[in-house]
Motif scaffolding. Structure first.
Motif, PDB file in Angstrom:
ATOM      1  N   ASP A 139       2.289  -1.314   6.358  1.00 17.72           N
ATOM      2  CA  ASP A 139       2.683  -1.669   7.721  1.00 17.72           C
ATOM      3  C   ASP A 139       4.100  -2.240   7.746  1.00 17.72           C
ATOM      4  O   ASP A 139       4.858  -2.031   8.691  1.00 17.72           O
ATOM      5  CB  ASP A 139       1.738  -2.720   8.312  1.00 17.72           C
ATOM      6  CG  ASP A 139       0.332  -2.199   8.519  1.00 17.72           C
ATOM      7  OD1 ASP A 139       0.153  -0.973   8.587  1.00 17.72           O
ATOM      8  OD2 ASP A 139      -0.589  -3.027   8.620  1.00 17.72           O
ATOM      9  N   ALA A 140       4.428  -2.979   6.690  1.00 19.83           N
ATOM     10  CA  ALA A 140       5.712  -3.673   6.648  1.00 19.83           C
ATOM     11  C   ALA A 140       6.020  -4.062   5.205  1.00 19.83           C
ATOM     12  O   ALA A 140       5.178  -3.899   4.310  1.00 19.83           O
ATOM     13  CB  ALA A 140       5.665  -4.922   7.534  1.00 19.83           C
ATOM     14  N   THR A 141       7.223  -4.573   4.994  1.00 16.98           N
ATOM     15  CA  THR A 141       7.590  -5.104   3.682  1.00 16.98           C
ATOM     16  C   THR A 141       8.370  -6.399   3.856  1.00 16.98           C
ATOM     17  O   THR A 141       9.023  -6.614   4.886  1.00 16.98           O
ATOM     18  CB  THR A 141       8.460  -4.114   2.872  1.00 16.98           C
ATOM     19  OG1 THR A 141       9.671  -3.834   3.609  1.00 16.98           O
ATOM     20  CG2 THR A 141       7.711  -2.824   2.599  1.00 16.98           C
ATOM     21  N   LEU A 142       8.278  -7.250   2.863  1.00 19.56           N
ATOM     22  CA  LEU A 142       9.090  -8.468   2.794  1.00 19.56           C
ATOM     23  C   LEU A 142      10.008  -8.353   1.595  1.00 19.56           C
ATOM     24  O   LEU A 142       9.556  -8.091   0.483  1.00 19.56           O
ATOM     25  CB  LEU A 142       8.211  -9.708   2.646  1.00 19.56           C
ATOM     26  CG  LEU A 142       8.954 -11.000   2.253  1.00 19.56           C
ATOM     27  CD1 LEU A 142       9.878 -11.465   3.387  1.00 19.56           C
ATOM     28  CD2 LEU A 142       7.973 -12.104   1.870  1.00 19.56           C
ATOM     29  N   VAL A 169       7.114   1.491  11.739  1.00 23.11           N
ATOM     30  CA  VAL A 169       6.394   2.003  12.902  1.00 23.11           C
ATOM     31  C   VAL A 169       5.893   3.411  12.631  1.00 23.11           C
ATOM     32  O   VAL A 169       4.735   3.748  12.884  1.00 23.11           O
ATOM     33  CB  VAL A 169       7.297   1.985  14.155  1.00 23.11           C
ATOM     34  CG1 VAL A 169       6.572   2.585  15.359  1.00 23.11           C
ATOM     35  CG2 VAL A 169       7.729   0.550  14.472  1.00 23.11           C
ATOM     36  N   LEU A 170       6.778   4.248  12.112  1.00 23.28           N
ATOM     37  CA  LEU A 170       6.423   5.619  11.751  1.00 23.28           C
ATOM     38  C   LEU A 170       6.825   5.845  10.299  1.00 23.28           C
ATOM     39  O   LEU A 170       8.003   5.867   9.972  1.00 23.28           O
ATOM     40  CB  LEU A 170       7.137   6.623  12.664  1.00 23.28           C
ATOM     41  CG  LEU A 170       6.711   6.617  14.137  1.00 23.28           C
ATOM     42  CD1 LEU A 170       7.612   7.534  14.945  1.00 23.28           C
ATOM     43  CD2 LEU A 170       5.259   7.042  14.278  1.00 23.28           C
ATOM     44  N   GLY A 171       5.824   5.987   9.442  1.00 19.96           N
ATOM     45  CA  GLY A 171       6.114   6.178   8.027  1.00 19.96           C
ATOM     46  C   GLY A 171       5.262   7.280   7.430  1.00 19.96           C
ATOM     47  O   GLY A 171       4.611   8.038   8.141  1.00 19.96           O
ATOM     48  N   GLN A 172       5.273   7.361   6.117  1.00 20.80           N
ATOM     49  CA  GLN A 172       4.432   8.322   5.419  1.00 20.80           C
ATOM     50  C   GLN A 172       2.988   7.839   5.439  1.00 20.80           C
ATOM     51  O   GLN A 172       2.702   6.689   5.787  1.00 20.80           O
ATOM     52  CB  GLN A 172       4.926   8.504   3.980  1.00 20.80           C
ATOM     53  CG  GLN A 172       6.386   8.913   3.860  1.00 20.80           C
ATOM     54  CD  GLN A 172       6.637  10.339   4.353  1.00 20.80           C
ATOM     55  OE1 GLN A 172       5.709  11.100   4.592  1.00 20.80           O
ATOM     56  NE2 GLN A 172       7.906  10.696   4.512  1.00 20.80           N
ATOM     57  N   SER A 173       2.063   8.694   5.043  1.00 23.02           N
ATOM     58  CA  SER A 173       0.643   8.348   5.091  1.00 23.02           C
ATOM     59  C   SER A 173       0.301   7.150   4.211  1.00 23.02           C
ATOM     60  O   SER A 173      -0.640   6.406   4.488  1.00 23.02           O
ATOM     61  CB  SER A 173      -0.212   9.550   4.672  1.00 23.02           C
ATOM     62  OG  SER A 173       0.126   9.962   3.351  1.00 23.02           O
ATOM     63  N   ILE A 182      14.951 -10.802  -5.231  1.00 27.00           N
ATOM     64  CA  ILE A 182      14.078 -11.599  -6.089  1.00 27.00           C
ATOM     65  C   ILE A 182      12.606 -11.470  -5.687  1.00 27.00           C
ATOM     66  O   ILE A 182      11.717 -11.848  -6.448  1.00 27.00           O
ATOM     67  CB  ILE A 182      14.484 -13.094  -6.077  1.00 27.00           C
ATOM     68  CG1 ILE A 182      14.454 -13.645  -4.648  1.00 27.00           C
ATOM     69  CG2 ILE A 182      15.856 -13.289  -6.703  1.00 27.00           C
ATOM     70  CD1 ILE A 182      14.703 -15.162  -4.579  1.00 27.00           C
ATOM     71  N   VAL A 183      12.352 -10.949  -4.477  1.00 24.13           N
ATOM     72  CA  VAL A 183      10.978 -10.748  -4.012  1.00 24.13           C
ATOM     73  C   VAL A 183      10.919  -9.431  -3.252  1.00 24.13           C
ATOM     74  O   VAL A 183      11.786  -9.140  -2.429  1.00 24.13           O
ATOM     75  CB  VAL A 183      10.497 -11.893  -3.080  1.00 24.13           C
ATOM     76  CG1 VAL A 183       9.130 -11.553  -2.492  1.00 24.13           C
ATOM     77  CG2 VAL A 183      10.428 -13.202  -3.846  1.00 24.13           C
ATOM     78  N   SER A 184       9.894  -8.636  -3.513  1.00 24.78           N
ATOM     79  CA  SER A 184       9.650  -7.418  -2.736  1.00 24.78           C
ATOM     80  C   SER A 184       8.139  -7.216  -2.679  1.00 24.78           C
ATOM     81  O   SER A 184       7.492  -6.984  -3.702  1.00 24.78           O
ATOM     82  CB  SER A 184      10.318  -6.214  -3.405  1.00 24.78           C
ATOM     83  OG  SER A 184      10.050  -5.029  -2.647  1.00 24.78           O
ATOM     84  N   GLN A 185       7.577  -7.342  -1.467  1.00 28.13           N
ATOM     85  CA  GLN A 185       6.129  -7.271  -1.312  1.00 28.13           C
ATOM     86  C   GLN A 185       5.752  -6.424  -0.112  1.00 28.13           C
ATOM     87  O   GLN A 185       6.396  -6.502   0.936  1.00 28.13           O
ATOM     88  CB  GLN A 185       5.538  -8.679  -1.145  1.00 28.13           C
ATOM     89  CG  GLN A 185       5.739  -9.587  -2.331  1.00 28.13           C
ATOM     90  CD  GLN A 185       5.175 -10.978  -2.102  1.00 28.13           C
ATOM     91  OE1 GLN A 185       4.573 -11.257  -1.083  1.00 28.13           O
ATOM     92  NE2 GLN A 185       5.381 -11.860  -3.077  1.00 28.13           N
ATOM     93  N   ALA A 186       4.710  -5.627  -0.254  1.00 32.65           N
ATOM     94  CA  ALA A 186       4.155  -4.889   0.887  1.00 32.65           C
ATOM     95  C   ALA A 186       3.417  -5.880   1.765  1.00 32.65           C
ATOM     96  O   ALA A 186       2.875  -6.897   1.294  1.00 32.65           O
ATOM     97  CB  ALA A 186       3.206  -3.815   0.394  1.00 32.65           C
TER      98      ALA A 186
END
Length: 253
Positions: free
Chosen positions: A231-234, A223-227, A243-247
């Motif tokens: 928006d989110a991560t999986l 919700v509030l992050g760096q510039s 085993i999976v890391s995706q923006a």
């Protein structure tokens, strides 16, 4: 997700207590300008200081540019919100919350240190009614297996998946996923109905955990992050090993 508006308002309450000291004068100038624009109904001036896309409570679509913001201005800025802004004291009603920005009261509005409007958690009657209509329409276009839910939370798009998170009520959440180009009217490739919501810190960030066998699917909402934050991560882990890391991008369909 009421942008999880209700959560954001409650979670920042503790921050307000800590940050209730007078706002620094260097930041008050931007707040004074913003208040003046709202007071004098300077829609174009407000639109000029907004950080786009400007997110609204899903499934209400985001506001993508200045022209669209001016057109939808009255949908967002109802009498109650404008009154709160106009009557606010720049020095005492606005608080700096570290890198997250500057908030009004308990988080109704967030403005960054450069004076850009980054979030409004307040929801007008117009938006409340619009959300109900969009949810009703949404249920009719989904695959029949997904048509029962309390309200939708997010649709996330990663490089490999389209993910839908729904609130089923009673603190339970559902995860459904497709390949990116599939429509949600098609049968999902994976459905998990045992999801849980977790708050992460006091800035509104949160995540959902979904467990299936020895797999854990975690959808983290920023919700509030760096510039440069997505928006989110999986994140998917098997037996505790990632085993999976995706923006992910939050989208509206």
């Amino acid at each position: 997700m009421k942008l999880k508006l209700v959560y954001l308002v409650l979670s920042v309450f503790s921050i307000q207590i800590v940050c209730s000291q007078e706002l620094k004068k260097e930041y008050q100038k931007g707040i004074i300008y913003f208040i003046d624009c709202v007071k004098n109904n300077k829609k174009e001036a407000v639109a000029a200081v907004v950080k786009y896309p400007f997110k609204r409570d899903y499934p209400i679509p985001p506001i993508n540019n200045k022209a669209e913001f001016v057109k939808r201005y009255d949908e967002v800025f109802d009498t109650a919100l404008k009154t709160k802004i106009i009557k606010s004291n720049p020095a005492t009603d606005w608080s700096q919350v570290g890198w997250r920005g500057i908030m009004l009261d308990r988080g109704d509005i967030w403005i960054d240190e450069n004076g850009r409007l980054i979030s409004i958690t307040h929801q007008s009657k117009f938006e409340e009614d619009l959300k109900k209509k969009l949810i009703s329409k949404d249920k009719k276009t989904l695959h029949p297996s997904l048509a029962v839910f309390k309200e939708p939370n997010y649709i996330l798009l990663t490089s490999k998946f389209k993910i839908r998170i729904d609130d089923l009520g009673n603190d339970k959440y559902r995860y459904a996923s497709w390949s990116p180009k599939q429509k949600m009217s098609e049968k999902p490739d994976l459905v998990i109905t045992n999801g849980k919501f977790f708050a992460d810190g006091t800035g509104g960030n949160h995540y959902y955990d979904f467990k299936k066998g020895n797999y854990l699917y975690r959808c983290y909402i920023i919700v509030l992050g760096q510039s440069d934050s997505p928006d989110a991560t999986l994140e998917v882990s098997q037996n505790g090993k990632e085993i999976v890391s995706q923006a992910a991008k939050i989208i509206v369909e």
